[in-house]
Design a protein around this motif. Structure first.
Motif, mmCIF file in Angstrom:
data_model
loop_
_atom_site.group_PDB
_atom_site.id
_atom_site.type_symbol
_atom_site.label_atom_id
_atom_site.label_comp_id
_atom_site.label_asym_id
_atom_site.label_seq_id
_atom_site.Cartn_x
_atom_site.Cartn_y
_atom_site.Cartn_z
ATOM 1 N N GLN A 148 2.289 -2.914 4.672
ATOM 2 C CA GLN A 148 3.617 -2.322 4.693
ATOM 3 C C GLN A 148 4.269 -2.519 3.333
ATOM 4 O O GLN A 148 3.866 -3.367 2.557
ATOM 5 C CB GLN A 148 4.470 -2.982 5.780
ATOM 6 N N GLU A 149 5.317 -1.737 3.069
ATOM 7 C CA GLU A 149 6.044 -1.953 1.831
ATOM 8 C C GLU A 149 6.866 -3.227 1.952
ATOM 9 O O GLU A 149 7.440 -3.522 2.997
ATOM 10 C CB GLU A 149 6.921 -0.761 1.481
ATOM 11 N N TYR A 181 11.187 -2.242 -4.189
ATOM 12 C CA TYR A 181 10.152 -2.689 -3.264
ATOM 13 C C TYR A 181 8.771 -2.463 -3.852
ATOM 14 O O TYR A 181 8.600 -1.716 -4.816
ATOM 15 C CB TYR A 181 10.292 -1.958 -1.923
ATOM 16 N N LYS A 226 5.083 -0.939 -3.129
ATOM 17 C CA LYS A 226 4.381 0.020 -2.285
ATOM 18 C C LYS A 226 3.117 -0.636 -1.736
ATOM 19 O O LYS A 226 2.770 -1.758 -2.090
ATOM 20 C CB LYS A 226 3.992 1.259 -3.099
ATOM 21 N N GLU A 227 2.408 0.098 -0.878
ATOM 22 C CA GLU A 227 1.177 -0.430 -0.284
ATOM 23 C C GLU A 227 0.124 -0.726 -1.345
ATOM 24 O O GLU A 227 -0.681 -1.633 -1.197
ATOM 25 C CB GLU A 227 0.596 0.579 0.724
#
Length: 155
Positions: free
Chosen positions: A5-6, A111, A113-114
């Motif tokens: 998940q982020e 954030y 990312k994956e």
């Protein structure tokens, strides 16, 4: 396989209070290696930050990324301007929108990312007046009371 998940590094909750969000964009950010390591330890503050468009480039100002604890003397300035990475078409669109009266570019969150890249959620927002802020607070309080009453009724 487990899907990653982020991971949210920092949120600008004040922006949601001060601005009416019209559109959001995902932008990359140009960082050094020690800044990324510092972000992995959640050392970032997005309060009072904003984005400006200068010479066809988008710059993020007033973002504080604390120096990496195990870094050397080559740690960059924690409050430096950082370049945001967007498509040229998006930059032209944002530049035209910001030229309108009352619109601003505000970062909402930062954030991972994956795939491990750092991204910034950039929003096009219009500043709220005091009465708009009061109305949104009143709306939030009434929603909370309704949810509380429904929960009590279900018991």
């Amino acid at each position: 396989m487990k899907q990653r998940q982020e991971k949210v590094i920092a949120k600008n909750r004040r922006a949601l209070h001060d601005y009416e969000i019209l559109e959001t964009f995902e932008a990359g950010i140009e960082l050094t290696g020690t800044e990324v390591r510092s972000l992995r330890e959640n050392n970032c503050q997005l309060t009072d930050c904003f984005a400006l468009i200068r010479n066809g480039e988008v710059w993020l100002n007033n973002v504080h990324i604390s120096p990496y604890a195990n870094g050397s003397i080559f740690n960059p300035n924690p409050d430096r301007k950082r370049k945001l990475l967007l498509h040229k078409k998006q930059i032209r669109y944002l530049d035209a929108k910001v030229a309108e009266k009352g619109l601003a570019l505000v970062p909402l969150k930062m954030y991972f990312k994956e795939n491990g890249l750092v991204k910034v959620e950039l929003a096009l927002g219009r500043g709220k007046k005091l009465y708009d802020k009061r109305a949104s607070m009143k709306e939030r309080d009434t929603k909370r009371e309704i949810d509380r009453a429904l929960k009590e009724h279900m018991r």
